[in-house]
Design an enzyme around this catalytic site. Sequence first.
Site, PDB file in Angstrom:
ATOM      1  N   GLU A  96     -21.343   3.044 -21.319  1.00  0.00           N
ATOM      2  CA  GLU A  96     -21.697   2.453 -20.028  1.00  0.00           C
ATOM      3  C   GLU A  96     -22.107   3.596 -19.087  1.00  0.00           C
ATOM      4  O   GLU A  96     -21.322   4.498 -18.821  1.00  0.00           O
ATOM      5  CB  GLU A  96     -20.484   1.702 -19.478  1.00  0.00           C
ATOM      6  N   HIS A 153     -19.080   6.112 -18.792  1.00  0.00           N
ATOM      7  CA  HIS A 153     -17.796   5.542 -19.176  1.00  0.00           C
ATOM      8  C   HIS A 153     -17.745   5.469 -20.697  1.00  0.00           C
ATOM      9  O   HIS A 153     -18.161   4.491 -21.319  1.00  0.00           O
ATOM     10  CB  HIS A 153     -17.629   4.160 -18.545  1.00  0.00           C
ATOM     11  N   SER A 187     -13.603   4.972 -15.200  1.00  0.00           N
ATOM     12  CA  SER A 187     -13.682   3.543 -15.462  1.00  0.00           C
ATOM     13  C   SER A 187     -13.772   2.727 -14.188  1.00  0.00           C
ATOM     14  O   SER A 187     -14.127   1.556 -14.242  1.00  0.00           O
ATOM     15  CB  SER A 187     -12.457   3.097 -16.271  1.00  0.00           C
ATOM     16  N   ASN A 189     -14.784  -2.462 -16.966  1.00  0.00           N
ATOM     17  CA  ASN A 189     -13.416  -2.466 -16.466  1.00  0.00           C
ATOM     18  C   ASN A 189     -13.172  -3.462 -15.341  1.00  0.00           C
ATOM     19  O   ASN A 189     -12.029  -3.837 -15.089  1.00  0.00           O
ATOM     20  CB  ASN A 189     -13.008  -1.056 -16.036  1.00  0.00           C
TER      21      ASN A 189
END
Length: 305
Positions: free
Chosen positions: A165, A153, A132, A203
């Site tokens: 992601e 991710h 992340s 994140n």
Amino acid sequence: MATTDKAPAAPAHDLATIGVVGAGVMGVGVAQNLAQTGHRVLLLDLKDEVLDTARAQIRQNVRFHGMFSGTRGGPSPAEVLERITFTTDYAPFRDADFVVENATEKVAVKESIYPVLDAVCPPHAVFAANTSCISITRIGSWTGRPDRVLGMHFMNPVPLKPVVETIRGFHTSQHTVNTALRFLGQMGKEGIVVNDLPGFVSNRVLMITINEAVWEVQDGVASAEDIDRIFVTCFGHKMGPLATGDLIGLDTILHSLQILQESYGDPKFRPAPLLVKMVDAGLHGRKSGRGFFDYSVPGAAPAAA
């Protein structure tokens, strides 16, 4: 610029055998999703007892999904588990076409894994770091194949999330990106490709949001219940920031904030003292039974969670 891409056709390799490193919450979700979509999976962890727990969790997850999703004709728990090889040895990874690494969000732990993968896996294998916050360019530097390293991710719970992601490192080739998007397509997912800076998109925003919500609890602005209720009822979020932190794991939130603070040198990522205190006390969220909400008593956790 971030782009949303469809998985391209014409595979160079059929991506039949997938290595999954780490049998925690994320690794279990990735392995389950892959086995349910017909892949052969090599699930690795350091301890047999962790793998035994993973096996039981996958069996339960598949059974639960079949009972409550209303779907028919999917693979049975036995069929899913038959596609997964549970191992504490990297040797079977010599057959892996693609590897998803899900180790804990600590640089030293991840750094110890990639030279081993590099030595064991075939030259064409792509390495996807499920991280992340940690720089993909940095992870690629731990291997002799930085052009075949990228970030993926995944979000929890993995089988239910349709988008991943996908992070392009400095050396990541377009062929690797194409392979990764095709791989995600085989899992029934879409990749949104972003560039490599710690925290990426999700994140870099989410960790600040959760951390600020912790500060508000610490400062007595509102209770955890009321903070999350505002986000759920006013903004239409399925889950408030504190319940989200509990789901991810408050220890993971703390590690991520520490990495972001180190990476950017920016005080906006400084963890709230209350977060540090809770992690030190073992209140890590759902996985420990208690975080900002109590998960040990049925019905005690917020409905949105």
